[in-house]
Every structure is written in C-alpha cells, then in structure tokens.
Scaffold this active site. Structure first.
Site, PDB file in Angstrom:
ATOM      1  N   ASN A 108       0.906  -1.196   0.165  1.00 39.47           N
ATOM      2  CA  ASN A 108      -0.022   0.081  -0.136  1.00 39.47           C
ATOM      3  C   ASN A 108       0.971   1.376  -0.044  1.00 39.47           C
ATOM      4  O   ASN A 108       1.645   1.434   0.928  1.00 39.47           O
ATOM      5  CB  ASN A 108      -0.976  -0.053   1.216  1.00 39.47           C
ATOM      6  CG  ASN A 108      -1.695   1.332   1.554  1.00 39.47           C
ATOM      7  OD1 ASN A 108      -1.123   2.253   1.255  1.00 39.47           O
ATOM      8  ND2 ASN A 108      -2.928   0.959   1.593  1.00 39.47           N
ATOM      9  N   HIS A 151       1.176   6.333   1.737  1.00 40.24           N
ATOM     10  CA  HIS A 151       2.086   7.194   2.526  1.00 40.24           C
ATOM     11  C   HIS A 151       3.287   7.758   1.637  1.00 40.24           C
ATOM     12  O   HIS A 151       3.709   8.798   2.285  1.00 40.24           O
ATOM     13  CB  HIS A 151       2.511   6.605   3.976  1.00 40.24           C
ATOM     14  CG  HIS A 151       1.239   6.311   4.532  1.00 40.24           C
ATOM     15  ND1 HIS A 151       0.191   7.504   5.085  1.00 40.24           N
ATOM     16  CD2 HIS A 151       0.638   5.259   5.173  1.00 40.24           C
ATOM     17  CE1 HIS A 151      -0.648   6.712   5.698  1.00 40.24           C
ATOM     18  NE2 HIS A 151      -0.433   5.497   5.809  1.00 40.24           N
ATOM     19  N   HIS A 211      -5.544   3.958  -1.746  1.00 41.10           N
ATOM     20  CA  HIS A 211      -7.031   4.313  -1.068  1.00 41.10           C
ATOM     21  C   HIS A 211      -7.109   5.450  -1.355  1.00 41.10           C
ATOM     22  O   HIS A 211      -6.342   6.387  -1.088  1.00 41.10           O
ATOM     23  CB  HIS A 211      -6.666   3.852   0.526  1.00 41.10           C
ATOM     24  CG  HIS A 211      -7.915   4.389   1.215  1.00 41.10           C
ATOM     25  ND1 HIS A 211      -8.126   4.310   2.524  1.00 41.10           N
ATOM     26  CD2 HIS A 211      -9.256   4.590   0.806  1.00 41.10           C
ATOM     27  CE1 HIS A 211      -9.253   4.685   2.875  1.00 41.10           C
ATOM     28  NE2 HIS A 211     -10.046   5.158   2.070  1.00 41.10           N
ATOM     29  N   ARG A 228      -9.096   8.234  -0.815  1.00 40.34           N
ATOM     30  CA  ARG A 228     -10.063   8.703   0.412  1.00 40.34           C
ATOM     31  C   ARG A 228     -11.035   9.963  -0.190  1.00 40.34           C
ATOM     32  O   ARG A 228     -10.401  10.662  -1.021  1.00 40.34           O
ATOM     33  CB  ARG A 228      -9.403   8.926   1.449  1.00 40.34           C
ATOM     34  CG  ARG A 228      -8.639   8.175   2.223  1.00 40.34           C
ATOM     35  CD  ARG A 228      -7.940   8.698   3.473  1.00 40.34           C
ATOM     36  NE  ARG A 228      -8.941   8.995   4.438  1.00 40.34           N
ATOM     37  CZ  ARG A 228      -9.382   8.188   5.509  1.00 40.34           C
ATOM     38  NH1 ARG A 228      -8.391   6.985   5.835  1.00 40.34           N
ATOM     39  NH2 ARG A 228     -10.155   8.453   6.355  1.00 40.34           N
ATOM     40  N   ARG A 248      -6.910  13.047   1.084  1.00 38.99           N
ATOM     41  CA  ARG A 248      -5.769  13.629   1.962  1.00 38.99           C
ATOM     42  C   ARG A 248      -4.321  12.986   1.500  1.00 38.99           C
ATOM     43  O   ARG A 248      -3.301  13.894   1.847  1.00 38.99           O
ATOM     44  CB  ARG A 248      -6.128  13.243   3.288  1.00 38.99           C
ATOM     45  CG  ARG A 248      -5.685  11.946   3.734  1.00 38.99           C
ATOM     46  CD  ARG A 248      -5.842  11.574   4.974  1.00 38.99           C
ATOM     47  NE  ARG A 248      -6.997  11.693   5.711  1.00 38.99           N
ATOM     48  CZ  ARG A 248      -7.516  11.143   6.920  1.00 38.99           C
ATOM     49  NH1 ARG A 248      -6.757  10.262   7.365  1.00 38.99           N
ATOM     50  NH2 ARG A 248      -8.668  11.220   7.469  1.00 38.99           N
ATOM     51  N   GLU A 285      -8.725   0.495  -3.088  1.00 39.02           N
ATOM     52  CA  GLU A 285      -9.353   0.591  -1.686  1.00 39.02           C
ATOM     53  C   GLU A 285     -10.390   2.006  -1.841  1.00 39.02           C
ATOM     54  O   GLU A 285      -9.781   2.836  -2.079  1.00 39.02           O
ATOM     55  CB  GLU A 285      -8.072   0.808  -0.623  1.00 39.02           C
ATOM     56  CG  GLU A 285      -8.801   0.443   0.860  1.00 39.02           C
ATOM     57  CD  GLU A 285      -7.537   0.614   1.805  1.00 39.02           C
ATOM     58  OE1 GLU A 285      -6.324   0.187   1.653  1.00 39.02           O
ATOM     59  OE2 GLU A 285      -7.770   1.128   2.752  1.00 39.02           O
ATOM     60  N   THR A 336      -7.796   4.086   8.810  1.00 31.08           N
ATOM     61  CA  THR A 336      -8.909   3.237   8.990  1.00 31.08           C
ATOM     62  C   THR A 336      -8.977   2.252   9.993  1.00 31.08           C
ATOM     63  O   THR A 336      -8.393   1.473  10.299  1.00 31.08           O
ATOM     64  CB  THR A 336      -9.208   2.417   7.638  1.00 31.08           C
ATOM     65  OG1 THR A 336      -8.812   2.848   6.382  1.00 31.08           O
ATOM     66  CG2 THR A 336     -10.507   1.715   7.530  1.00 31.08           C
ATOM     67  N   GLU A 368     -11.044  -8.953   3.875  1.00 31.97           N
ATOM     68  CA  GLU A 368      -9.860  -8.534   4.446  1.00 31.97           C
ATOM     69  C   GLU A 368     -10.036  -8.471   5.857  1.00 31.97           C
ATOM     70  O   GLU A 368     -10.882  -7.739   6.421  1.00 31.97           O
ATOM     71  CB  GLU A 368      -9.303  -7.406   3.715  1.00 31.97           C
ATOM     72  CG  GLU A 368      -7.914  -7.072   4.357  1.00 31.97           C
ATOM     73  CD  GLU A 368      -7.309  -5.722   3.721  1.00 31.97           C
ATOM     74  OE1 GLU A 368      -7.509  -5.370   2.517  1.00 31.97           O
ATOM     75  OE2 GLU A 368      -6.334  -5.066   4.593  1.00 31.97           O
ATOM     76  N   HIS A 377      -3.340  -4.271   8.193  1.00 38.25           N
ATOM     77  CA  HIS A 377      -3.458  -3.124   8.891  1.00 38.25           C
ATOM     78  C   HIS A 377      -2.403  -3.173  10.195  1.00 38.25           C
ATOM     79  O   HIS A 377      -2.628  -4.116  10.913  1.00 38.25           O
ATOM     80  CB  HIS A 377      -4.828  -2.625   9.482  1.00 38.25           C
ATOM     81  CG  HIS A 377      -4.951  -1.137   9.717  1.00 38.25           C
ATOM     82  ND1 HIS A 377      -4.502  -0.605  10.649  1.00 38.25           N
ATOM     83  CD2 HIS A 377      -5.391  -0.300   8.850  1.00 38.25           C
ATOM     84  CE1 HIS A 377      -4.748   0.765  10.656  1.00 38.25           C
ATOM     85  NE2 HIS A 377      -5.292   1.181   9.312  1.00 38.25           N
TER      86      HIS A 377
HETATM   87  N1  PXP Z   1      -5.561  -2.481   4.580  1.00 37.35           N
HETATM   88  C1  PXP Z   1      -6.484  -1.498   4.738  1.00 37.35           C
HETATM   89  C2  PXP Z   1      -8.043  -2.033   4.399  1.00 37.35           C
HETATM   90  C3  PXP Z   1      -6.348  -0.514   4.985  1.00 37.35           C
HETATM   91  O1  PXP Z   1      -7.007   0.648   5.221  1.00 37.35           O
HETATM   92  C4  PXP Z   1      -4.932  -0.125   5.253  1.00 37.35           C
HETATM   93  C5  PXP Z   1      -4.443   1.312   5.663  1.00 37.35           C
HETATM   94  O2  PXP Z   1      -4.495   2.207   4.600  1.00 37.35           O
HETATM   95  C6  PXP Z   1      -4.167  -1.149   5.216  1.00 37.35           C
HETATM   96  C7  PXP Z   1      -4.568  -2.425   4.926  1.00 37.35           C
HETATM   97  C8  PXP Z   1      -2.561  -1.070   5.534  1.00 37.35           C
HETATM   98  O3  PXP Z   1      -2.380  -0.643   6.680  1.00 37.35           O
HETATM   99  P1  PXP Z   1      -0.968  -0.044   7.101  1.00 37.35           P
HETATM  100  O4  PXP Z   1      -0.490   1.108   6.483  1.00 37.35           O
HETATM  101  O5  PXP Z   1      -1.120   0.055   8.726  1.00 37.35           O
HETATM  102  O6  PXP Z   1       0.113  -1.172   6.838  1.00 37.35           O
END
Ligand code: PXP
Length: 258
Positions: A8, A11, A45, A47, A51, A72, A103, A153, A193
């Site tokens: 993901n 960031h 994602h 959003r 952001r 996402e 999330t 998930e 997550h």
């Molecule tokens: N899965 C989902 C559904 C999420 O919302 C996120 C965060 O955007 C992640 C996985 C990844 O989480 P992390 O960035 O903490 O690894």
C-alpha cells in the site's frame, strides 16, 4: 502457502501532499516495487477527502502497472463511480470517517449492509473482485458472504496494537477463528493494517491466507534503507512467518515466539 504481499503506497502520497510538491511520485514507487520482484500487487486508497492519494495517482498507476491493482475505497458514490470506470482487478471496501487518522475499524455490515451489498454488486457488474474490510469475527465473515463479496480482508489493527502485550494472543486467536470461518464460507482471505516486520509472522501463518496489504511500516522503513530493501525485508518476514509459525492450534505460543 506463503501469502502474497500487496504494498500500500498511500504514504508516499502523504509525503508529497505534506508539501504540495510533485515528489515523491506514487507511480515511480509503484514501478520500483514492481521491479523489485517482492510484491504481487499494489494497493492505493482514494479517500473522499483526498488527503494522500489523488485520482490521477490511481489512473497513472493502473495504466502503467503490470501487476494487479487493488483499489481501496469507501461506498461513497463519487468514488465508486471512479472505480467502476477504472475497473481494477480488485476493490476493497472500507469504512471512512473524515476525522480518523487511519481506517480504524472494519465495515459495519449491520448498519450499512444495504449500501455495502449494492456497492459490491455495482463493482462486480464491471468485472471487479470485491473484498470487504471487516473486524475479525465469524459473524462479519458470514455477513460478507451474504452481501455477495467473494473476498474479505481481516482488520489486523487490534492484534498489531496489542503485539508484545498480554492481550496479543487473544487478538491473534480472534484472527484465527475469523480465518477459519472465511475458509468454511469459501471466501478468499486477505488481511492487513498495522503490520510490521516484527509482528507479521503469526498473521502470515493464518489458515488459508491469500494476500497481505501492508503500507505504513514499509514506507517508513524505506526512509532508512530504501523501498526495495524495505520490501525485501517484509517479504522475507512473511515467508519466515508462514513457514515457522505454529499452525495456530495454540496461538498463545505463536505470539510469544515472535
Ligand atoms: N488494509 C486496509 C483496508 C487499510 O485501510 C490499510 C491502511 O490504509 C491497510 C491495509 C494498510 O495498513 P498499514 O498502512 O498500517 O500497513
């Protein structure tokens, strides 16, 4: 079976948006991750408040990436319409609250069951595989199936937060029970997550786990060792966990070992 890593890259966009610059480029990160050979797909994602990831990030990454893309999104009509146009390989529906830092919980499938079910059907009509991001409990798994999802998930945030404390074994056990319920329902199982190199091992050994979605810890570690090395570290931790963690018959031991 070793679960597959989806990175993901939200960031990377967070860093760019912090200064309103054009760098770091999410597409460049996605292509570097793809070339590394350590991932099976990329997740972004989009959003509602934009952001971090912007519409153009999704569009550019999807146009250039050869690996599968996991989109996402919340059930907000405007975003769902974008996903319908984009037709990603997979979409993961998540709850979204403007004030949250990330999330913070799974979808509420009782309160929002109708909207989630309708959104699943909308995306599936466009050939998209749909996954629901849920809290790890058997009821949410069963409800996901009833609402037409083929994938779930499991939210690993509570386990990740508890990791290293007395409640970690209990949180891991919740994940195991939910994973078994998903297997029993014939759902494809993903998780994610809050996962890090330190805590991912027992999660990687969940029964029937297909994909892990991991972002923040990888991008954070990339600051120190680069993205390619951070992905390698995570892929190795997943592979080690999948092989060495016990089969969760006794998940208390599993969490103590890691
Ligand atoms: N899965 C989902 C559904 C999420 O919302 C996120 C965060 O955007 C992640 C996985 C990844 O989480 P992390 O960035 O903490 O690894």
């Amino acid at each position: 079976m070793t679960p597959r890593l989806y990175v993901n890259l939200d960031h990377v966009a967070t860093l760019r948006e912090a200064r309103g610059t054009t760098y770091p480029d999410v597409l460049e990160a996605a292509l570097l991750a793809e070339r590394s050979g350590h991932i099976h797909g990329v997740t972004l994602h989009l959003r509602e408040d934009r952001r971090h990831v912007q519409d153009a990030d999704v569009e550019r990454v999807m146009a250039a990436l050869k690996l599968p893309f996991n989109y996402e999104l919340s059930c907000a009509d405007e975003i769902v319409r974008h996903a319908e146009r984009m037709r990603p390989a997979q979409a993961t529906l998540v709850p979204e609250r403007r004030a949250e830092i990330t999330t913070e919980g799974g979808l509420d499938l009782e309160l929002h069951g109708k909207l989630v079910g309708d959104t699943v059907a909308r995306l599936q009509r466009h050939g998209v595989l749909v996954s629901l991001f849920i809290d790890p409990d058997a009821h949410s798994v069963k409800r996901s199936r009833e609402l037409g999802a083929t994938h779930v998930e499991l939210h690993t945030g509570r386990y990740a937060h508890a990791f290293g404390s007395a409640t970690a074994a209990r949180e891991l056990e919740r994940l195991v029970v939910a994973a078994q319920a998903a297997q029993a329902c014939g759902l494809v199982l993903n998780a994610g997550h809050g996962l890090t190199v330190a805590n991912v091992g027992p999660v990687a050994a969940l029964p029937g786990l297909n994909d892990l979605n991991i972002g923040h810890a990888i991008v954070a570690q990339a600051v120190f060792i680069g993205l390619e090395a951070a992905l390698r570290e995570m892929a190795q931790a997943i592979a080690r966990g999948a092989i060495t963690a016990p089969q969760h018959k006794d998940s208390g031991h599993a969490s103590k070992q890691h």
